[in-house]
Motif scaffolding. Structure first.
Motif, mmCIF file in Angstrom:
data_model
loop_
_atom_site.group_PDB
_atom_site.id
_atom_site.type_symbol
_atom_site.label_atom_id
_atom_site.label_comp_id
_atom_site.label_asym_id
_atom_site.label_seq_id
_atom_site.Cartn_x
_atom_site.Cartn_y
_atom_site.Cartn_z
ATOM 1 N N UNK A 10 47.118 52.442 51.358
ATOM 2 C CA UNK A 10 47.979 51.280 51.113
ATOM 3 C C UNK A 10 47.519 50.096 51.953
ATOM 4 N N UNK A 11 47.166 50.382 53.220
ATOM 5 C CA UNK A 11 46.769 49.320 54.151
ATOM 6 C C UNK A 11 45.496 48.636 53.659
ATOM 7 N N UNK A 12 44.488 49.435 53.256
ATOM 8 C CA UNK A 12 43.216 48.864 52.794
ATOM 9 C C UNK A 12 43.451 48.017 51.542
ATOM 10 N N UNK A 13 44.286 48.547 50.611
ATOM 11 C CA UNK A 13 44.548 47.802 49.371
ATOM 12 C C UNK A 13 45.263 46.485 49.674
ATOM 13 N N UNK A 14 46.202 46.516 50.647
ATOM 14 C CA UNK A 14 46.897 45.277 51.016
ATOM 15 C C UNK A 14 45.914 44.248 51.555
ATOM 16 N N UNK A 15 45.035 44.679 52.465
ATOM 17 C CA UNK A 15 44.055 43.740 53.033
ATOM 18 C C UNK A 15 43.165 43.163 51.938
ATOM 19 N N UNK A 39 43.898 42.863 48.776
ATOM 20 C CA UNK A 39 44.697 41.966 47.948
ATOM 21 C C UNK A 39 44.749 40.570 48.559
ATOM 22 N N UNK A 40 45.080 40.496 49.852
ATOM 23 C CA UNK A 40 45.224 39.178 50.457
ATOM 24 C C UNK A 40 43.883 38.473 50.604
ATOM 25 N N UNK A 41 42.809 39.243 50.878
ATOM 26 C CA UNK A 41 41.499 38.590 51.005
ATOM 27 C C UNK A 41 41.069 37.979 49.674
ATOM 28 N N UNK A 63 37.483 50.332 46.105
ATOM 29 C CA UNK A 63 36.580 49.690 45.146
ATOM 30 C C UNK A 63 37.356 49.272 43.899
ATOM 31 N N UNK A 64 38.213 50.194 43.376
ATOM 32 C CA UNK A 64 38.964 49.864 42.165
ATOM 33 C C UNK A 64 39.881 48.667 42.386
ATOM 34 N N UNK A 65 40.611 48.681 43.520
ATOM 35 C CA UNK A 65 41.534 47.564 43.746
ATOM 36 C C UNK A 65 40.760 46.259 43.905
ATOM 37 N N UNK A 88 41.452 39.817 37.929
ATOM 38 C CA UNK A 88 42.685 39.089 37.599
ATOM 39 C C UNK A 88 42.659 37.684 38.190
ATOM 40 N N UNK A 89 42.281 37.581 39.468
ATOM 41 C CA UNK A 89 42.321 36.276 40.121
ATOM 42 C C UNK A 89 41.258 35.334 39.569
ATOM 43 N N UNK A 90 40.091 35.886 39.157
ATOM 44 C CA UNK A 90 39.088 34.974 38.567
ATOM 45 C C UNK A 90 39.592 34.404 37.252
ATOM 46 N N UNK A 91 40.392 35.199 36.519
ATOM 47 C CA UNK A 91 40.922 34.669 35.264
ATOM 48 C C UNK A 91 42.001 33.615 35.519
ATOM 49 N N UNK A 92 42.817 33.838 36.566
ATOM 50 C CA UNK A 92 43.943 32.932 36.795
ATOM 51 C C UNK A 92 43.513 31.626 37.425
#
Lengths: 146, 116
Positions: A58-63, A65-67, B98-100, B107-111
């Motif tokens: 969860x922590x890695x995905x959050x980082x 996401x924000x980056x 990697x997936x995320x 998604x962000x490149x499209x938006x």
């Protein structure tokens, strides 16, 4: 010949202070990112009642996401220019390199632009990571038996 | 206390990266690739697991943990199914990252519109 001479002169006169300042900034910013990671991980462990191995995901995905979000909004580039390795070495740098490549090649279309260029910078990390992990894993299996 | 360790370890790795960046001609791409290989190497002897136990997220955030997760997944799969397990388990632990990264990037490149 001229160019190497020029580079030597430039290197000799490059301010030593800027280097130590860069190193200090990278140390502090990198450390802060580490602390944020630890904070997030403990928050997730408490809120969702999950073990550390899941909370770290969860922590890695959050980082990430924000980056990616901050890169898309445009101001993360300035942060990276300021902190350099302080933000490049953490996982934020991986996300930032993918996002900035995607933004840069967006106008060339979804396939030949975004699709084929997203991994332009991050690809080397994945390639060398996998090749070395495979090689070291093979060595460990052969020598230590798993 | 673990926050202090996290700060020191993650900061120290970034410091090494910055020193390499400033004093050699290597680019950030070179440095991140080297660090991934170092992370994979450290986990070959289970050193990185012990570091994570002590410093927590400070060792999970830097890119070295990417190499560690790759070989960790591969080795744990290889214990059950032998050499082919190295290939099967390679992405087990890093798949989420990697997936995320790919999904958010798409998604962000499209938006958002690129600005220059």
């Amino acid at each position: 010949m001229e160019k190497t001479k020029y580079e030597k002169i430039v290197n000799r006169h490059k301010p030593q202070e800027a280097r130590s300042q860069n190193a200090f900034i990278a140390f502090v910013v990198g450390g802060i990112v580490g602390v944020i990671g630890q904070l997030l991980m403990e928050m997730y462990m408490k809120w969702l009642q999950i073990p550390q191995s899941e909370a770290s995901v969860y922590m890695i995905v959050t980082l990430i996401f924000f980056a990616t979000l901050f890169t898309a909004l445009g101001f993360f580039d300035k942060w990276v220019n300021f902190a350099k390795c302080g933000l490049i070495i953490p996982i934020t740098g991986f996300a930032h390199s993918m996002m900035s490549a995607g933004m840069e090649y967006k106008r060339e279309g979804p396939i030949s632009g975004i699709g084929s260029n997203v991994f332009k910078l991050a690809g080397s990390v994945i390639l060398y990571g996998i090749v070395s992990a495979w090689f070291f894993g093979l060595l460990r299996l052969l020598v230590m038996g798993g | 206390m673990i926050y202090l360790y996290s700060f020191l370890f993650c900061g120290f790795i970034c410091l090494i990266g910055q020193l390499i960046l400033d004093n050699t001609k290597l680019t950030p791409g070179h440095i991140t690739s080297i660090f991934v290989v170092v992370g994979a190497f450290l986990d070959t002897f289970s050193i990185y697991d012990k570091i994570i136990e002590v410093v927590g997220a400070g060792a999970l955030v830097p890119i070295t943990s990417f190499g560690h997760s790759l070989i960790h997944g591969a080795l744990s799969k290889a214990q059950g199914s032998g050499f082919i397990g190295l290939l099967m388990g390679m992405f087990d632990l890093t798949a989420s990252g990697i997936t995320s990264a790919i999904v958010f990037t798409f998604i962000f490149t499209l938006i958002f519109k690129p600005r220059d």
